[in-house]
Design a protein around this motif. Sequence first.
Motif, PDB file in Angstrom:
ATOM      1  N   PHE A  89     -18.901  -8.873  -8.332  1.00  0.00           N
ATOM      2  CA  PHE A  89     -17.571  -9.462  -8.176  1.00  0.00           C
ATOM      3  C   PHE A  89     -16.717  -9.076  -9.378  1.00  0.00           C
ATOM      4  CE2 PHE A  89     -20.548 -11.876  -5.754  1.00  0.00           C
ATOM      5  CZ  PHE A  89     -19.880 -12.250  -4.604  1.00  0.00           C
ATOM      6  N   TYR A  90     -15.429  -8.855  -9.156  1.00  0.00           N
ATOM      7  CA  TYR A  90     -14.610  -8.441 -10.294  1.00  0.00           C
ATOM      8  C   TYR A  90     -14.463  -9.599 -11.286  1.00  0.00           C
ATOM      9  CZ  TYR A  90     -10.207 -10.762  -8.946  1.00  0.00           C
ATOM     10  OH  TYR A  90      -9.236 -11.678  -8.664  1.00  0.00           O
ATOM     11  N   GLY A  91     -14.183  -9.261 -12.528  1.00  0.00           N
ATOM     12  CA  GLY A  91     -14.061 -10.281 -13.565  1.00  0.00           C
ATOM     13  C   GLY A  91     -15.416 -10.900 -13.861  1.00  0.00           C
ATOM     14  N   HIS A  92     -15.415 -12.214 -14.004  1.00  0.00           N
ATOM     15  CA  HIS A  92     -16.640 -13.005 -14.172  1.00  0.00           C
ATOM     16  C   HIS A  92     -16.968 -13.587 -12.792  1.00  0.00           C
ATOM     17  CE1 HIS A  92     -19.332 -16.216 -15.251  1.00  0.00           C
ATOM     18  NE2 HIS A  92     -19.187 -16.022 -16.551  1.00  0.00           N
ATOM     19  N   VAL A  95     -16.040 -17.450 -12.388  1.00  0.00           N
ATOM     20  CA  VAL A  95     -14.758 -17.994 -12.862  1.00  0.00           C
ATOM     21  C   VAL A  95     -13.729 -17.959 -11.731  1.00  0.00           C
ATOM     22  CG1 VAL A  95     -12.841 -17.624 -14.473  1.00  0.00           C
ATOM     23  CG2 VAL A  95     -15.187 -17.442 -15.279  1.00  0.00           C
ATOM     24  N   PHE A  96     -13.322 -19.135 -11.276  1.00  0.00           N
ATOM     25  CA  PHE A  96     -12.388 -19.246 -10.145  1.00  0.00           C
ATOM     26  C   PHE A  96     -12.866 -18.357  -8.984  1.00  0.00           C
ATOM     27  CE2 PHE A  96     -10.097 -21.058 -13.612  1.00  0.00           C
ATOM     28  CZ  PHE A  96      -9.337 -22.065 -13.052  1.00  0.00           C
ATOM     29  N   ALA A  97     -14.138 -18.471  -8.668  1.00  0.00           N
ATOM     30  CA  ALA A  97     -14.748 -17.660  -7.608  1.00  0.00           C
ATOM     31  C   ALA A  97     -15.817 -18.513  -6.937  1.00  0.00           C
ATOM     32  CB  ALA A  97     -15.371 -16.406  -8.223  1.00  0.00           C
ATOM     33  N   ARG A  98     -15.594 -18.840  -5.667  1.00  0.00           N
ATOM     34  CA  ARG A  98     -16.511 -19.784  -5.017  1.00  0.00           C
ATOM     35  C   ARG A  98     -17.772 -19.140  -4.485  1.00  0.00           C
ATOM     36  NH1 ARG A  98     -13.121 -23.573  -0.998  1.00  0.00           N
ATOM     37  NH2 ARG A  98     -11.532 -24.150  -2.501  1.00  0.00           N
ATOM     38  N   ILE A 120     -16.568 -10.045 -17.910  1.00  0.00           N
ATOM     39  CA  ILE A 120     -15.299 -10.259 -18.629  1.00  0.00           C
ATOM     40  C   ILE A 120     -14.235 -10.657 -17.610  1.00  0.00           C
ATOM     41  CG2 ILE A 120     -13.479  -9.105 -19.949  1.00  0.00           C
ATOM     42  CD1 ILE A 120     -15.631  -7.444 -21.289  1.00  0.00           C
ATOM     43  N   SER A 121     -13.715 -11.875 -17.762  1.00  0.00           N
ATOM     44  CA  SER A 121     -12.772 -12.412 -16.776  1.00  0.00           C
ATOM     45  C   SER A 121     -11.329 -12.151 -17.189  1.00  0.00           C
ATOM     46  CB  SER A 121     -12.987 -13.919 -16.645  1.00  0.00           C
ATOM     47  OG  SER A 121     -12.561 -14.531 -17.835  1.00  0.00           O
ATOM     48  N   ALA A 122     -10.412 -12.491 -16.278  1.00  0.00           N
ATOM     49  CA  ALA A 122      -8.981 -12.414 -16.608  1.00  0.00           C
ATOM     50  C   ALA A 122      -8.684 -13.281 -17.825  1.00  0.00           C
ATOM     51  CB  ALA A 122      -8.152 -12.863 -15.404  1.00  0.00           C
ATOM     52  N   GLU A 123      -9.410 -14.391 -17.940  1.00  0.00           N
ATOM     53  CA  GLU A 123      -9.222 -15.295 -19.082  1.00  0.00           C
ATOM     54  C   GLU A 123      -9.522 -14.574 -20.396  1.00  0.00           C
ATOM     55  OE1 GLU A 123     -11.755 -18.740 -18.916  1.00  0.00           O
ATOM     56  OE2 GLU A 123     -11.113 -19.432 -20.891  1.00  0.00           O
ATOM     57  N   LEU A 162      -2.359 -21.503 -15.438  1.00  0.00           N
ATOM     58  CA  LEU A 162      -2.416 -21.742 -13.995  1.00  0.00           C
ATOM     59  C   LEU A 162      -2.829 -20.465 -13.279  1.00  0.00           C
ATOM     60  CD1 LEU A 162       0.740 -23.995 -13.448  1.00  0.00           C
ATOM     61  CD2 LEU A 162      -1.653 -24.700 -13.662  1.00  0.00           C
ATOM     62  N   TRP A 163      -3.965 -20.549 -12.589  1.00  0.00           N
ATOM     63  CA  TRP A 163      -4.519 -19.413 -11.842  1.00  0.00           C
ATOM     64  C   TRP A 163      -3.962 -19.441 -10.419  1.00  0.00           C
ATOM     65  CZ3 TRP A 163      -9.004 -16.477 -13.791  1.00  0.00           C
ATOM     66  CH2 TRP A 163      -9.330 -16.807 -15.106  1.00  0.00           C
ATOM     67  N   GLN A 164      -3.901 -18.290  -9.820  1.00  0.00           N
ATOM     68  CA  GLN A 164      -3.399 -18.143  -8.441  1.00  0.00           C
ATOM     69  C   GLN A 164      -1.988 -18.734  -8.309  1.00  0.00           C
ATOM     70  OE1 GLN A 164      -7.114 -17.341  -5.776  1.00  0.00           O
ATOM     71  NE2 GLN A 164      -6.803 -19.520  -5.831  1.00  0.00           N
ATOM     72  N   ALA A 202       4.222 -14.701 -17.433  1.00  0.00           N
ATOM     73  CA  ALA A 202       3.527 -14.178 -16.247  1.00  0.00           C
ATOM     74  C   ALA A 202       2.627 -13.056 -16.752  1.00  0.00           C
ATOM     75  CB  ALA A 202       4.527 -13.654 -15.229  1.00  0.00           C
ATOM     76  N   TYR A 203       1.320 -13.235 -16.553  1.00  0.00           N
ATOM     77  CA  TYR A 203       0.353 -12.313 -17.156  1.00  0.00           C
ATOM     78  C   TYR A 203      -0.461 -11.581 -16.094  1.00  0.00           C
ATOM     79  CZ  TYR A 203      -3.865 -10.644 -19.397  1.00  0.00           C
ATOM     80  OH  TYR A 203      -4.897  -9.840 -19.805  1.00  0.00           O
ATOM     81  N   GLU A 204      -0.577 -10.263 -16.265  1.00  0.00           N
ATOM     82  CA  GLU A 204      -1.465  -9.453 -15.417  1.00  0.00           C
ATOM     83  C   GLU A 204      -2.214  -8.478 -16.318  1.00  0.00           C
ATOM     84  OE1 GLU A 204       1.201  -7.748 -12.491  1.00  0.00           O
ATOM     85  OE2 GLU A 204       1.812  -9.768 -11.863  1.00  0.00           O
ATOM     86  N   PRO A 230      -0.594 -11.987  -6.199  1.00  0.00           N
ATOM     87  CA  PRO A 230      -1.881 -12.708  -6.062  1.00  0.00           C
ATOM     88  C   PRO A 230      -2.717 -12.634  -7.337  1.00  0.00           C
ATOM     89  CG  PRO A 230      -1.468 -11.336  -4.128  1.00  0.00           C
ATOM     90  CD  PRO A 230      -0.386 -11.009  -5.120  1.00  0.00           C
ATOM     91  N   HIS A 231      -2.498 -11.594  -8.158  1.00  0.00           N
ATOM     92  CA  HIS A 231      -3.306 -11.439  -9.366  1.00  0.00           C
ATOM     93  C   HIS A 231      -2.554 -11.867 -10.637  1.00  0.00           C
ATOM     94  CE1 HIS A 231      -1.158  -7.700  -8.634  1.00  0.00           C
ATOM     95  NE2 HIS A 231      -1.138  -7.530  -9.937  1.00  0.00           N
ATOM     96  N   THR A 232      -1.438 -12.609 -10.469  1.00  0.00           N
ATOM     97  CA  THR A 232      -0.713 -13.089 -11.658  1.00  0.00           C
ATOM     98  C   THR A 232      -1.306 -14.416 -12.134  1.00  0.00           C
ATOM     99  OG1 THR A 232       1.322 -12.154 -10.726  1.00  0.00           O
ATOM    100  CG2 THR A 232       1.575 -13.662 -12.591  1.00  0.00           C
TER     101      THR A 232
HETATM  102  N1  SAM Z   1     -13.278 -14.092 -11.037  1.00  0.00           N
HETATM  103  C1  SAM Z   1     -11.982 -13.622 -11.500  1.00  0.00           C
HETATM  104  C2  SAM Z   1     -12.015 -13.514 -13.024  1.00  0.00           C
HETATM  105  O1  SAM Z   1     -13.106 -13.632 -13.592  1.00  0.00           O
HETATM  106  O2  SAM Z   1     -10.977 -13.286 -13.645  1.00  0.00           O
HETATM  107  C3  SAM Z   1     -10.882 -14.552 -11.002  1.00  0.00           C
HETATM  108  C4  SAM Z   1     -10.763 -14.593  -9.500  1.00  0.00           C
HETATM  109  S1  SAM Z   1      -9.564 -15.730  -8.895  1.00  0.00           S
HETATM  110  C5  SAM Z   1     -10.020 -15.844  -7.198  1.00  0.00           C
HETATM  111  C6  SAM Z   1      -8.053 -14.835  -8.748  1.00  0.00           C
HETATM  112  C7  SAM Z   1      -7.086 -15.203  -9.860  1.00  0.00           C
HETATM  113  O3  SAM Z   1      -7.553 -14.612 -11.073  1.00  0.00           O
HETATM  114  C8  SAM Z   1      -5.690 -14.654  -9.702  1.00  0.00           C
HETATM  115  O4  SAM Z   1      -4.872 -15.455  -8.868  1.00  0.00           O
HETATM  116  C9  SAM Z   1      -5.196 -14.667 -11.128  1.00  0.00           C
HETATM  117  O5  SAM Z   1      -4.842 -15.986 -11.566  1.00  0.00           O
HETATM  118  C10 SAM Z   1      -6.459 -14.227 -11.867  1.00  0.00           C
HETATM  119  N2  SAM Z   1      -6.451 -12.757 -11.970  1.00  0.00           N
HETATM  120  C11 SAM Z   1      -7.053 -11.866 -11.179  1.00  0.00           C
HETATM  121  N3  SAM Z   1      -6.768 -10.604 -11.574  1.00  0.00           N
HETATM  122  C12 SAM Z   1      -5.964 -10.731 -12.654  1.00  0.00           C
HETATM  123  C13 SAM Z   1      -5.320  -9.810 -13.527  1.00  0.00           C
HETATM  124  N4  SAM Z   1      -5.429  -8.491 -13.367  1.00  0.00           N
HETATM  125  N5  SAM Z   1      -4.568 -10.309 -14.528  1.00  0.00           N
HETATM  126  C14 SAM Z   1      -4.412 -11.629 -14.718  1.00  0.00           C
HETATM  127  N6  SAM Z   1      -4.989 -12.545 -13.931  1.00  0.00           N
HETATM  128  C15 SAM Z   1      -5.760 -12.098 -12.917  1.00  0.00           C
END
Ligand code: SAM
Length: 260
Positions: A89-92, A95-98, A120-123, A162-164, A202-204, A230-232
Motif C-alpha cells: 500500500f502506498y505511504g504507511h 495510516v488512514f488506511a482501513r 513513509i507516510s504523507a505525514e 486534516l486528511w482527505q 494545502a499540502y501535497e 483527493p491527495h491534498t
Molecule cells: N496511507 C497513506 C499514507 O500513509 O500517507 C494515506 C492514505 S489516506 C486513504 C489518503 C489521504 O492521505 C489523502 O486524502 C491525503 O490527506 C493524504 N495523502 C495521500 N497522498 C498524499 C500526498 N501526495 N501528499 C499529501 N497528502 C497525501
Amino acid sequence: RGSLVCVGTGMMLGAHLGPRARRHIEHADVVFVAVSDPLVELWLQQMHPDVRSLQPLYAEDRSRRDTYEAMVDALLTEVRAGRHVVGAFYGHPGVFARAPHAAIAQARAEGFDAVMEPGISAEDCLYADLGIDPGTFGCQHYEASQFMLFQRRIDPSAYLILWQVGLAGDRSLRRTHTSPAERQLLVDLLATDYPLDHEVIAYEAATLPISQVRREHLILATLAHARLEPHTTLVVPPCRPLQPNLALREKLAALDPGNT
Ligand code: SAM
C-alpha cells in the motif's frame, strides 16, 4: 500455511521502500498493490512476477467501504489457499488506511501469521517538507469528514492536520470531491476556533522524483474555493500560544520545590 504481510511503499516512487518491505515483496508468492500511481505498479512488477492491482476495486459509484471489503477478500482468498501474500500500500499501510488493518485482523482471527511493515507516510513527508516538528506545539490528526460529523475538542495551540480534505463532508463514501458549499461547512466549523484570516496550508507531497511539492498558503476564509484534490492534506497551524497549566505547575512544585 498461508501468511500475510502488509507493507508500505512510501510516498515517492523508487525512494521510500524499506529493505524489509522489499524483501517481503521479493519472497512473496503473490503481491497485491494499492498505490497512488500506475508507475509505482510498474516499478513493483520489476520486483515480482505476480503483482496484482487492487486499483480496479475502486469501481465508479462503489462505496469505499465495499472496496475495502473486496480488498480484504482478495488478500484473504490467497492466504487461505496457503500462499505467502504481500499487500503493498502506498505511504504507511496503517495510516488512514482501513483495508490493511482489517486484512491483518481477519487473517489472525483465522489463525494465520499476519504482520504490518511500516512505511513513509504523507505525514512523514509533511514534517520534512513544511519544516514542522509535531513535538513543538503538539499535533492533532483527523479525517476531515469525521472531524465534521462528530463532536471534537480541538486545541488551537497545537497543529491541526486534516486528511482527505478534498472529500470533506462526503458521507456517501463514493465521491472523490465535495462541493464548495460542503467545504464551507468545514470553514464555518474551523472558524469557531480560528480567525477567518488565519493562514492554512494545502499540502501535497511529491510522489515522483521529478514532481514538485505543493505547499500553498491560503486564508481560511477562501478554503471552500481552493483546489483540494483527493491527495491534498490540510495543515492548520496554531492560532494561539500554549496556555500554561498553573494548577498542575503548583502541584509539581509542592512535590519537589526544586522542580521549577
Ligand atoms: N496511507 C497513506 C499514507 O500513509 O500517507 C494515506 C492514505 S489516506 C486513504 C489518503 C489521504 O492521505 C489523502 O486524502 C491525503 O490527506 C493524504 N495523502 C495521500 N497522498 C498524499 C500526498 N501526495 N501528499 C499529501 N497528502 C497525501
